[in-house]
Design a protein around this motif. Structure first.
Motif, PDB file in Angstrom:
ATOM      1  N   LYS A 110       0.853  -1.187   0.000  1.00  0.00           N
ATOM      2  CA  LYS A 110       0.000   0.000   0.000  1.00  0.00           C
ATOM      3  C   LYS A 110       0.888   1.235   0.000  1.00  0.00           C
ATOM      4  O   LYS A 110       2.047   1.199   0.396  1.00  0.00           O
ATOM      5  CB  LYS A 110      -0.938  -0.020   1.199  1.00  0.00           C
ATOM      6  CG  LYS A 110      -2.000  -1.115   1.104  1.00  0.00           C
ATOM      7  CD  LYS A 110      -2.969  -1.033   2.253  1.00  0.00           C
ATOM      8  CE  LYS A 110      -4.126  -1.998   2.031  1.00  0.00           C
ATOM      9  NZ  LYS A 110      -3.720  -3.380   1.965  1.00  0.00           N
TER      10      LYS A 110
ATOM     11  N   TYR B 181      -7.485  11.243   2.749  1.00  0.00           N
ATOM     12  CA  TYR B 181      -7.641  10.066   3.601  1.00  0.00           C
ATOM     13  C   TYR B 181      -8.918  10.183   4.426  1.00  0.00           C
ATOM     14  O   TYR B 181      -9.221  11.252   4.975  1.00  0.00           O
ATOM     15  CB  TYR B 181      -6.427   9.908   4.519  1.00  0.00           C
ATOM     16  CG  TYR B 181      -5.134   9.752   3.748  1.00  0.00           C
ATOM     17  CD1 TYR B 181      -4.699   8.511   3.321  1.00  0.00           C
ATOM     18  CD2 TYR B 181      -4.359  10.863   3.425  1.00  0.00           C
ATOM     19  CE1 TYR B 181      -3.527   8.374   2.585  1.00  0.00           C
ATOM     20  CE2 TYR B 181      -3.186  10.744   2.696  1.00  0.00           C
ATOM     21  CZ  TYR B 181      -2.776   9.492   2.281  1.00  0.00           C
ATOM     22  OH  TYR B 181      -1.619   9.358   1.556  1.00  0.00           O
ATOM     23  N   THR B 182      -9.648   9.070   4.485  1.00  0.00           N
ATOM     24  CA  THR B 182     -10.883   9.010   5.255  1.00  0.00           C
ATOM     25  C   THR B 182     -10.700   8.044   6.417  1.00  0.00           C
ATOM     26  O   THR B 182     -10.224   6.921   6.235  1.00  0.00           O
ATOM     27  CB  THR B 182     -12.054   8.521   4.378  1.00  0.00           C
ATOM     28  OG1 THR B 182     -12.191   9.390   3.252  1.00  0.00           O
ATOM     29  CG2 THR B 182     -13.356   8.510   5.168  1.00  0.00           C
TER      30      THR B 182
ATOM     31  N   LYS C 129      -9.912   2.538  10.671  1.00  0.00           N
ATOM     32  CA  LYS C 129      -9.670   2.127   9.287  1.00  0.00           C
ATOM     33  C   LYS C 129      -9.483   3.388   8.459  1.00  0.00           C
ATOM     34  O   LYS C 129     -10.362   4.257   8.424  1.00  0.00           O
ATOM     35  CB  LYS C 129     -10.837   1.308   8.750  1.00  0.00           C
ATOM     36  CG  LYS C 129     -10.655   0.835   7.311  1.00  0.00           C
ATOM     37  CD  LYS C 129     -11.853   0.022   6.854  1.00  0.00           C
ATOM     38  CE  LYS C 129     -11.674  -0.465   5.409  1.00  0.00           C
ATOM     39  NZ  LYS C 129     -12.847  -1.270   4.955  1.00  0.00           N
TER      40      LYS C 129
ATOM     41  N   THR D 169      -8.672   5.002   4.725  1.00  0.00           N
ATOM     42  CA  THR D 169      -8.775   4.692   3.294  1.00  0.00           C
ATOM     43  C   THR D 169      -8.390   5.924   2.478  1.00  0.00           C
ATOM     44  O   THR D 169      -8.810   7.043   2.797  1.00  0.00           O
ATOM     45  CB  THR D 169     -10.211   4.267   2.930  1.00  0.00           C
ATOM     46  OG1 THR D 169     -10.631   3.194   3.783  1.00  0.00           O
ATOM     47  CG2 THR D 169     -10.297   3.815   1.476  1.00  0.00           C
ATOM     48  N   ASN D 170      -7.568   5.703   1.441  1.00  0.00           N
ATOM     49  CA  ASN D 170      -7.217   6.832   0.573  1.00  0.00           C
ATOM     50  C   ASN D 170      -8.160   6.881  -0.629  1.00  0.00           C
ATOM     51  O   ASN D 170      -9.069   6.052  -0.773  1.00  0.00           O
ATOM     52  CB  ASN D 170      -5.752   6.765   0.143  1.00  0.00           C
ATOM     53  CG  ASN D 170      -5.438   5.556  -0.718  1.00  0.00           C
ATOM     54  OD1 ASN D 170      -6.333   4.836  -1.171  1.00  0.00           O
ATOM     55  ND2 ASN D 170      -4.150   5.314  -0.948  1.00  0.00           N
TER      56      ASN D 170
ATOM     57  N   GLY E 231      -8.860   3.818  -2.781  1.00  0.00           N
ATOM     58  CA  GLY E 231      -9.553   2.670  -2.214  1.00  0.00           C
ATOM     59  C   GLY E 231      -8.661   1.774  -1.377  1.00  0.00           C
ATOM     60  O   GLY E 231      -9.121   0.769  -0.832  1.00  0.00           O
ATOM     61  N   GLU E 232      -7.365   2.120  -1.261  1.00  0.00           N
ATOM     62  CA  GLU E 232      -6.472   1.359  -0.400  1.00  0.00           C
ATOM     63  C   GLU E 232      -6.816   1.672   1.058  1.00  0.00           C
ATOM     64  O   GLU E 232      -7.064   2.832   1.400  1.00  0.00           O
ATOM     65  CB  GLU E 232      -5.017   1.730  -0.654  1.00  0.00           C
ATOM     66  CG  GLU E 232      -4.535   1.468  -2.065  1.00  0.00           C
ATOM     67  CD  GLU E 232      -3.127   2.001  -2.271  1.00  0.00           C
ATOM     68  OE1 GLU E 232      -2.384   1.399  -3.073  1.00  0.00           O
ATOM     69  OE2 GLU E 232      -2.780   3.014  -1.639  1.00  0.00           O
ATOM     70  N   SER E 233      -6.812   0.648   1.912  1.00  0.00           N
ATOM     71  CA  SER E 233      -7.136   0.876   3.319  1.00  0.00           C
ATOM     72  C   SER E 233      -6.168   0.134   4.229  1.00  0.00           C
ATOM     73  O   SER E 233      -5.656  -0.930   3.875  1.00  0.00           O
ATOM     74  CB  SER E 233      -8.574   0.449   3.626  1.00  0.00           C
ATOM     75  OG  SER E 233      -8.740  -0.937   3.436  1.00  0.00           O
TER      76      SER E 233
ATOM     77  N   THR F 202      -5.943  -0.838   8.498  1.00  0.00           N
ATOM     78  CA  THR F 202      -6.657  -0.842   9.774  1.00  0.00           C
ATOM     79  C   THR F 202      -5.665  -1.081  10.910  1.00  0.00           C
ATOM     80  O   THR F 202      -4.814  -1.957  10.829  1.00  0.00           O
ATOM     81  CB  THR F 202      -7.735  -1.944   9.803  1.00  0.00           C
ATOM     82  OG1 THR F 202      -8.660  -1.725   8.738  1.00  0.00           O
ATOM     83  CG2 THR F 202      -8.486  -1.935  11.133  1.00  0.00           C
TER      84      THR F 202
END
Length: 421
Positions: free
Chosen positions: A170, A204-205, A259, A261-262, A265-267, A269
Motif C-alpha cells: 500500500k 484520507y478518510t 480504518k 482509506t485513501n 480505495g487502499e485501506s 486498519t
C-alpha cells in the motif's frame, strides 16, 4: 532501532471444530523450494483459494508454529526464525495479524482460517507471501510452487527485510499515539493516528470504532490540541474517547479500531488498546471493579538480570477448581528459557494462599546487548518490562507488568551466564 519482541507461550493442543469445505476436484500439489510437501490432511480449495495445514507449510518455510487455546477461541502463531516477526490467526476469522513490534497490521483474508479433520488450515498464498515467499500457481497441473526467502542474520537488516511490503504494497502506513495508559480525570482518552506516505496530496478518510464507550469528538488535520504529529506525517486525526457514565467498574480494557482509506480505495486498519482507570467527574464516581482473581508477583530485585531474572506469578483469591492459562510477553535482548509450571518452582515458595503458580526466567541475549552497544558506561542502564496475562477457563483475564533494569558490568567482569560484556 530497538524493538520489543513479543513472546506468547502456547498450549500444546487445539480443539476440533469441523467446518464443511468444498474439496478440490483433484489433489493439489504444494512444492516448497523444489520439495513436494506431504500432508496428512490434503489441501482444499475454497472460493479459488488454496488452504493447507498450517504446521506443514510453516515448517517447510523454516518457521515455527505455536497454539494457544482458550475457552471460546483458538489462536495460531507463526514465528520467524529469529522471533522478531510473527503472524497470528484466530481460527474461524478472516483476518491475519502481522506483527513486527511495535508495528501491528491487520490483513483481511479471502477465506477464514478453520479446522478440518483436527488440523488448522490457513490460506496458502496470504501466509506464504506474508513470510516473504514467492508463490506461483500452475492451473494445468494444479500445483503451487513456493520459493522461500531466507531471513538476514543481522538484526537491522532483518527489520528492513520484514518491514518492506509490511503493509502489502500500500502507498501509506499508520502510526498511533496515546498520551497515557489510564483515563485522566476528565474521563476521556485522546488517540492520535497519523498517515505516512510519499503522496502528500492524497486524501484520507478515517473510520473509528470502539469496544466500549463512545467518541466525544474527532479532530481532523494536523492542528490538534494534545500534541503535534511527527513532522513526516502527511495527515492526522485525533479521536477523543469518553467513558460511559453508566459503567459501575473501575479498571477495564478498551479496544479502538481505525480504518483509514485513501482516494484509491487502499485501506489500512490499526488497533489501539488501553486501560481505562478510575475517573471522577463532578458527582459521578465509578465504583471499583471486582477482578475475578488476583495476581501476586515476586522477583529477586537484588540479582543482576544479566545472570538470569526469575519472575514468579501466582493466582490468588480465585477458584481452586478452575484452570489458568499464562501468556508471557518477553522483554527484548533475551528470552524466557525456563517456564516452571505449578507450585514447585525451586526458586522461592509461593504465598500460602496461592492456588496456582508459574515462574518464567528471563535469560539475556549477550550478542544482542553487545550489538546494540548497551551497558557500555558506568551510568548506563536499560529498563525492561515483562508482561503476563493470566486467563481462567471462563475467559476472564488479569494482566500485570513487571519492570526491571539491566545494570552495567565493569570491564572484564563476568556475569552468571559465563560470558563477558
Amino acid at each position: 532501532m530497538k524493538k520489543l519482541i513479543s513472546v506468547i507461550l502456547s498450549a500444546a493442543m487445539i480443539l476440533a471444530v469441523h467446518v464443511p469445505v468444498s474439496l478440490a476436484e483433484d489433489d493439489v500439489k504444494v512444492i516448497v523450494d523444489g520439495t513436494e510437501l506431504q500432508f496428512d490432511v490434503p489441501p482444499v480449495i475454497e472460493n479459488d483459494c488454496v488452504l493447507v495445514p498450517v504446521r506443514a507449510l510453516a515448517e517447510a518455510l523454516n518457521k515455527t508454529v505455536e497454539w494457544h487455546v482458550k475457552d471460546q477461541w483458538q489462536r495460531v502463531t507463526i514465528r520467524g526464525e529469529y522471533g522478531d516477526y510473527f503472524l497470528q490467526f484466530t481460527i474461524g476469522e478472516s483476518t491475519m495479524e502481522k506483527q513486527l513490534i511495535p508495528q501491528i497490521h491487520t490483513v483481511e483474508l479471502d477465506v477464514p482460517t478453520r479446522i478440518i479433520k483436527d488440523r488448522a488450515f490457513v490460506p496458502l498464498r496470504a501466509v506464504s507471501e506474508a513470510l516473504k515467499a514467492d508463490v506461483q500457481w500452475n492451473s494445468a497441473t494444479r500445483t503451487v510452487n513456493i520459493t522461500s526467502s531466507p531471513e538476514p542474520a543481522d538484526r537491522d537488516e532483518r527489520y528492513d527485510y520484514w518491514y518492506d511490503k509490511f503493509y502489502d504494497d500500500k502507498s501509506f502506513y499508520l502510526d498511533k499515539n496515546i498520551p497515557g495508559s489510564h483515563v485522566p480525570i476528565s474521563g476521556s482518552q485522546a488517540i492520535m493516528v497519523s498517515v505516512f506516505s510519499d503522496e502528500p496530496d492524497e486524501t484520507y478518510t478515517y473510520e473509528w470504532s470502539c469496544s466500549e464507550g463512545n467518541f466525544e469528538s474527532i479532530h481532523s488535520g494536523n492542528d490538534i490540541v494534545w500534541k503535534k504529529p511527527e513532522k513526516d506525517a502527511v495527515y492526522s486525526e485525533t479521536a477523543v474517547w469518553k467513558y460511559n457514565d453508566s459503567w459501575n467498574y473501575e479498571n477495564f480494557k478498551v479496544c479502538v479500531s481505525v480504518k483509514v482509506t485513501n482516494s484509491k480505495g487502499e485501506s489500512v486498519t490499526e488497533h489501539v488498546e488501553f486501560s481505562a482507570g478510575h475517573a471522577l467527574m463532578g458527582s459521578i464516581h465509578m465504583p471499583k471493579q471486582v477482578e475475578p482473581f488476583e495476581l501476586d508477583i515476586q522477583h529477586n530485585s537484588s540479582t543482576n538480570p544479566l545472570a538470569g531474572f526469575p519472575i514468579m506469578v501466582s493466582v490468588k483469591n480465585g477458584s481452586a477448581d478452575d484452570t489458568y492459562t499464562y501468556e508471557w510477553t518477553c522483554p527484548p535482548y533475551g528470552t524466557f528459557e525456563e517456564i516452571c509450571i505449578g507450585n514447585d518452582t525451586g526458586w522461592v515458595k509461593p504465598d500460602k494462599d496461592a492456588i496456582y503458580t508459574e515462574t518464567a526466567t528471563w535469560k539475556p541475549d549477550i550478542e544482542a546487548i553487545r550489538e546494540n552497544h548497551l551497558l557500555q558506561g558506568d551510568d548506563d542502564e536499560v529498563k525492561l518490562v515483562a508482561i503476563v496475562k493470566v486467563t481462567n477457563s471462563k475467559g476472564e483475564s488479569v494482566t500485570k507488568e513487571i519492570y526491571f533494569s539491566l545494570v552495567p558490568v565493569p570491564t572484564g567482569r563476568r556475569h552468571g551466564t559465563g560470558n563477558a560484556i
